[in-house]
Motif scaffolding. Structure first.
Motif, PDB file in Angstrom:
ATOM      1  N   LYS A 198       0.832  -1.209   0.000  1.00 57.13           N
ATOM      2  CA  LYS A 198       0.000   0.000   0.000  1.00 57.13           C
ATOM      3  C   LYS A 198       0.861   1.252   0.000  1.00 57.13           C
ATOM      4  O   LYS A 198       0.577   2.228  -0.717  1.00 57.13           O
ATOM      5  CB  LYS A 198      -0.933   0.003   1.221  1.00 57.13           C
ATOM      6  N   ILE A 199       1.916   1.236   0.801  1.00 60.48           N
ATOM      7  CA  ILE A 199       2.796   2.412   0.877  1.00 60.48           C
ATOM      8  C   ILE A 199       3.514   2.631  -0.447  1.00 60.48           C
ATOM      9  O   ILE A 199       3.620   3.767  -0.932  1.00 60.48           O
ATOM     10  CB  ILE A 199       3.804   2.241   2.037  1.00 60.48           C
ATOM     11  N   PHE A 200       4.001   1.561  -1.066  1.00 58.87           N
ATOM     12  CA  PHE A 200       4.676   1.693  -2.366  1.00 58.87           C
ATOM     13  C   PHE A 200       3.730   2.287  -3.416  1.00 58.87           C
ATOM     14  O   PHE A 200       4.104   3.182  -4.177  1.00 58.87           O
ATOM     15  CB  PHE A 200       5.189   0.331  -2.841  1.00 58.87           C
ATOM     16  N   LEU A 201       2.515   1.775  -3.459  1.00 56.44           N
ATOM     17  CA  LEU A 201       1.551   2.270  -4.438  1.00 56.44           C
ATOM     18  C   LEU A 201       1.136   3.702  -4.126  1.00 56.44           C
ATOM     19  O   LEU A 201       0.930   4.516  -5.040  1.00 56.44           O
ATOM     20  CB  LEU A 201       0.325   1.356  -4.477  1.00 56.44           C
ATOM     21  N   LEU A 202       1.019   4.027  -2.841  1.00 51.86           N
ATOM     22  CA  LEU A 202       0.679   5.396  -2.459  1.00 51.86           C
ATOM     23  C   LEU A 202       1.780   6.363  -2.882  1.00 51.86           C
ATOM     24  O   LEU A 202       1.507   7.453  -3.411  1.00 51.86           O
ATOM     25  CB  LEU A 202       0.440   5.474  -0.950  1.00 51.86           C
ATOM     26  N   LEU A 203       3.049   5.971  -2.684  1.00 49.71           N
ATOM     27  CA  LEU A 203       4.167   6.822  -3.094  1.00 49.71           C
ATOM     28  C   LEU A 203       4.200   6.979  -4.613  1.00 49.71           C
ATOM     29  O   LEU A 203       4.526   8.066  -5.126  1.00 49.71           O
ATOM     30  CB  LEU A 203       5.494   6.236  -2.595  1.00 49.71           C
ATOM     31  N   ALA A 204       3.856   5.913  -5.333  1.00 55.35           N
ATOM     32  CA  ALA A 204       3.810   6.012  -6.798  1.00 55.35           C
ATOM     33  C   ALA A 204       2.741   7.002  -7.238  1.00 55.35           C
ATOM     34  O   ALA A 204       2.957   7.817  -8.154  1.00 55.35           O
ATOM     35  CB  ALA A 204       3.548   4.635  -7.409  1.00 55.35           C
ATOM     36  N   SER A 205       1.574   6.957  -6.587  1.00 57.59           N
ATOM     37  CA  SER A 205       0.516   7.903  -6.937  1.00 57.59           C
ATOM     38  C   SER A 205       0.909   9.326  -6.558  1.00 57.59           C
ATOM     39  O   SER A 205       0.580  10.278  -7.284  1.00 57.59           O
ATOM     40  CB  SER A 205      -0.798   7.517  -6.246  1.00 57.59           C
ATOM     41  N   VAL A 206       1.641   9.479  -5.461  1.00 54.66           N
ATOM     42  CA  VAL A 206       2.142  10.807  -5.075  1.00 54.66           C
ATOM     43  C   VAL A 206       3.090  11.346  -6.140  1.00 54.66           C
ATOM     44  O   VAL A 206       3.034  12.523  -6.517  1.00 54.66           O
ATOM     45  CB  VAL A 206       2.846  10.746  -3.702  1.00 54.66           C
ATOM     46  N   GLY A 207       3.980  10.480  -6.636  1.00 48.12           N
ATOM     47  CA  GLY A 207       4.904  10.905  -7.688  1.00 48.12           C
ATOM     48  C   GLY A 207       4.173  11.320  -8.949  1.00 48.12           C
ATOM     49  O   GLY A 207       4.512  12.330  -9.578  1.00 48.12           O
TER      50      GLY A 207
END
Length: 331
Positions: free
Chosen positions: A237-246
């Motif tokens: 979830k954190i990895f995907l959240l950071l990707a969406s933030v980018g």
């Protein structure tokens, strides 16, 4: 996808052939294909209209993909980068960057190209800060509470909005005017440097997210069931959240804060082709591109020679759709 591709090229054609400078369809195609040498036509098409159209398409794709990811993570169809505060966090740090480095993102000069390339990094920092605050307040019992996530995002959105206003008011008159136009969502003065600054982020993060599409399908199950499959739920979830933030940060750094694309595109895609994220993702990106290119076409022409901010046009379309989704969810 074929129908949406045709719609995208149709929107691009309308955008390319309309404007204050009149050109026939034949003139446009001859200039694009290099069959006719006309400095005025080349200036209008390659330096003014085409970068704007490409920017709108890429921003629409990036925001739509971020919306797919956030709705998949939260299992909430009303999740959107703007609603969760990620847009606001990225916008705040970009405005601070504009204040200290005196860069007007609606009026880019050649000597500020390096600064323009740095803008997505500052936007990413702001987006990560917003995401970190959201995670900090939405975690309980080592798990992410999706209801708290939405509520915290709304609060973060308001807080960063106040900070953005504070820093913008400290600018001189010209910089403030440029920042105000940019914050409402504007790509009317985009150029190829904006495209270069944003494109690597969108391409790389899109490929990363596409490899994780199976996880977004799993995330629709109960969390205990997901963990029993051997998936590191919170880490993914954190990895995907950071990707969406980018993705959001790269788009916001170029276009300003444009809401509702990340809300509408995934919903429309799911209504068209179902809930499999491997199919929803590319269809959502095409829908986002069509929505933003067509919205920018409306913004350019509806009050010509004056122009609306594209963010205002998207909001006019998106607010009724958001209310429709609320009523539908309540029903």
């Amino acid at each position: 996808m074929l129908a949406l591709t045709v719609a995208l090229f149709a929107a691009m054609y309308l955008h390319l052939t309309s404007g204050n400078f009149s050109m026939s369809t034949a003139d446009v195609f001859k200039t694009l294909l290099g069959l006719e040498q006309n400095e005025n036509f080349e200036l209008v098409i390659f330096d003014l209209r085409l970068p704007r159209i490409v920017t709108a398409a890429i921003v629409g794709m990036g925001l739509a993909l971020a919306g797919v990811v956030l709705q998949g993570i939260t299992k909430n169809g009303l999740a959107d980068p703007g609603i969760l505060g990620i847009n606001a966090g990225a916008s705040c740090t970009v405005v601070i960057f504009m204040y200290f480095f005196q860069v007007q993102l609606i009026n880019v000069e050649i000597n500020s190209v390096l600064k323009i390339l740095m803008v997505p990094l500052f936007g990413f920092v702001g987006g990560v800060i917003a995401a970190a605050l959201i995670l900090l307040f939405s975690y309980g019992n080592r798990r992410m509470d999706t209801q708290k996530l939405i509520l915290t995002g709304i609060a973060i959105n308001t807080g960063f909005g106040a900070l953005t206003l504070f820093w913008s008011l400290k600018m001189n008159e010209d910089d403030y005017q440029a920042a105000a136009i940019w914050m409402n969502g504007s790509i009317y003065n985009s150029n190829w440097y904006f495209v270069i600054a944003m494109l690597p982020w969108v391409i790389l993060l899109s490929l990363f997210v596409y490899k994780k599409t199976h996880l977004l399908d799993y995330f629709q199950l109960e969390e205990d069931s997901i963990v029993s499959l051997g998936i590191a739920l919170e880490r993914e979830k954190i990895f995907l959240l950071l990707a969406s933030v980018g993705l959001v940060s790269a788009c916001v750094s170029v276009s300003g804060s444009i809401g509702f694309i990340g809300l509408m595109a995934p919903h429309i895609a799911r209504q068209l082709i179902g809930i499999s994220h491997r199919a929803v993702m590319p269809v959502s990106m095409l829908i986002g591109a069509v929505l933003l290119v067509f919205s920018d076409y409306i913004a350019k022409n509806v009050f010509a020679p004056a122009e609306l901010s594209v963010g205002i046009v998207v909001s006019i379309i998106g607010i009724p759709y958001f209310l429709y989704l609320l009523v539908k969810a309540k029903g």
